[in-house]
Design a protein around this motif. Structure first.
Motif, mmCIF file in Angstrom:
data_model
loop_
_atom_site.group_PDB
_atom_site.id
_atom_site.type_symbol
_atom_site.label_atom_id
_atom_site.label_comp_id
_atom_site.label_asym_id
_atom_site.label_seq_id
_atom_site.Cartn_x
_atom_site.Cartn_y
_atom_site.Cartn_z
ATOM 1 N N HIS A 79 0.814 -1.219 0.000
ATOM 2 C CA HIS A 79 0.000 0.000 0.000
ATOM 3 C C HIS A 79 0.845 1.266 0.000
ATOM 4 C CE1 HIS A 79 -3.613 -2.224 0.306
ATOM 5 N NE2 HIS A 79 -3.569 -2.490 1.594
ATOM 6 N N GLY A 118 -5.545 2.454 2.769
ATOM 7 C CA GLY A 118 -4.231 1.822 2.759
ATOM 8 C C GLY A 118 -3.574 1.855 4.124
ATOM 9 N N HIS A 298 -5.674 -6.172 -4.338
ATOM 10 C CA HIS A 298 -5.104 -5.147 -3.476
ATOM 11 C C HIS A 298 -4.672 -3.927 -4.294
ATOM 12 C CE1 HIS A 298 -5.225 -8.155 -0.362
ATOM 13 N NE2 HIS A 298 -4.475 -8.961 -1.076
#
Length: 383
Positions: A79, A118, A298
């Motif tokens: 992230h 994130g 993701h």
């Protein structure tokens, strides 16, 4: 022997601390001003009042997870590459990101909203109250949204913070997701590098349960675990999540994201993503406990996904992410078969007698070499 083991563990953890801090320092990111909208994903679905419904996922780009900035973050998490360069988030830009994405959704079709950043929505350093309150007001003004889900690290959970959010959401159901990851303290510290303890996590779960619906995430397959160790740990973790009162358990098979320790292990042949057959076996072992398999989506997007032999990957993934997730019935796997199951069983039979700390210490030199190749010491400009 115990003293030596403790010393090894300390050395391994310290080595990871230094390595991950340097990896994050070299991770290329983007200026905040260039981020005009939060990421919007309308491809996912979830369970709401016993029914399958579409869910909208809005991910804000902020300064990144506090643990990543403070302690290097988790081994698998990419992230931070999507986080902005600024040290402090700009509330106006965060609100603008949200509103731009929010306006694109037909809320008549999406009764569930997942709001991510994130990192931790409950951390004021990542999402200031000045931004959060305006975002919640927009959500509250849309009567067709029935459930709002947020993610946070355990240390930011507080009854007062959750109460503030619930008050502003009025009668919407609030789901709070925490990454429990594993049932083992050594795996949490070394393989995940979570920067938290299972005891502190359990305490946070109690606070969430008193104020919202608790959703827990369980990982498969943290680095340095054999396939069989991962399988056993995931089963134990799902059972632990159930005992902690999770209303929902989400199973998170690891993927490869760039600029992560996991990525460097993978590129140097020191890590294999989990077999899809292992994921199927885990769900069979914990049945009839309902466990949702998180899509391999993701942010930033993965460059490699859990797999088998290549020939059967497509239909096994489809059975996991679509058929099983819509039924939560492990019997949907009964007819699945492929010749590569023999190779999977061989992988399950492989063992590693070394303690986890020894495995970490053995790989750290190669990780430093890989980082020098992938991300040279001079940071790359993104402006």
């Amino acid at each position: 022997m115990a003293v030596q083991a403790d010393k090894q563990f300390t050395e391994a953890l310290s080595g990871l601390d230094v390595f991950l801090a340097e990896l994050r320092r070299r991770t290329p990111r983007v200026p905040h001003a260039s981020i005009v909208a939060g990421d919007l994903d309308l491809t996912r679905f979830g369970w709401l009042d016993g029914q399958i419904v579409p869910r909208a996922v809005i991910t804000l780009r902020s300064v990144g997870c506090a643990w990543t900035r403070r302690g290097g973050g988790c081994t698998m998490c990419g992230h931070y590459a999507g986080a902005c360069l600024e040290a402090r988030p700009d509330p106006e830009r965060l609100v603008a990101q949200f509103e731009t994405a929010f306006a694109k959704v037909d809320w008549a079709r999406f009764p569930m909203l997942c709001l991510y950043n994130g990192g931790s929505i409950l951390n004021k350093e990542e999402l200031p109250d000045a931004a959060l309150d305006r975002i919640l007001a927009s959500i509250a003004a849309e009567p067709r949204i029935r459930e709002v889900a947020i993610e946070t690290r355990a240390e930011f959970v507080s009854a007062s913070r959750l109460g503030r959010i619930k008050k502003r959401l009025a009668d919407r159901r609030l789901a709070v997701a925490l990454g429990m990851e594993t049932a083992r303290a050594d795996v949490l510290a070394l393989c995940v590098h979570k920067g938290a303890t299972l005891d502190a996590f359990a305490a946070a779960c109690r606070v969430v349960r008193d104020n919202a619906m608790l959703r827990l995430y369980v990982l498969a397959k943290p680095p340095w675990l054999t396939e069989a160790e991962m399988l056993d740990d995931a089963v134990a973790a799902i059972k632990l999540a159930e005992s902690l009162g999770a209303a929902e358990i989400h199973f998170e098979p690891l993927t490869i994201q760039r600029h992560t320790l996991l990525h460097l292990l993978w590129t140097t042949g020191r890590y294999r993503l989990p077999w899809l057959w292992s994921l199927v076996e885990i769900l069979r072992r914990v049945a009839p406990t309902p466990v949702y398999v998180s899509p391999f989506a993701h942010l930033p997007r993965p460059i490699a996904l859990p797999h088998n032999c290549g020939r059967c990957d497509g239909f096994v993934r489809e059975r996991l992410l679509d058929v099983y997730n819509r039924t939560l019935d492990a019997s949907v796997f009964d007819a699945l078969a492929c010749a590569c199951q023999d190779d999977w069983r061989s992988a399950l039979a492989a063992t590693d007698p070394r303690p986890l700390a020894e495995r970490v210490l053995a790989d750290l030199p190669g990780l430093w070499e890989a980082m020098e190749r992938e991300l040279p010491a001079e940071p790359r400009s993104t402006r």
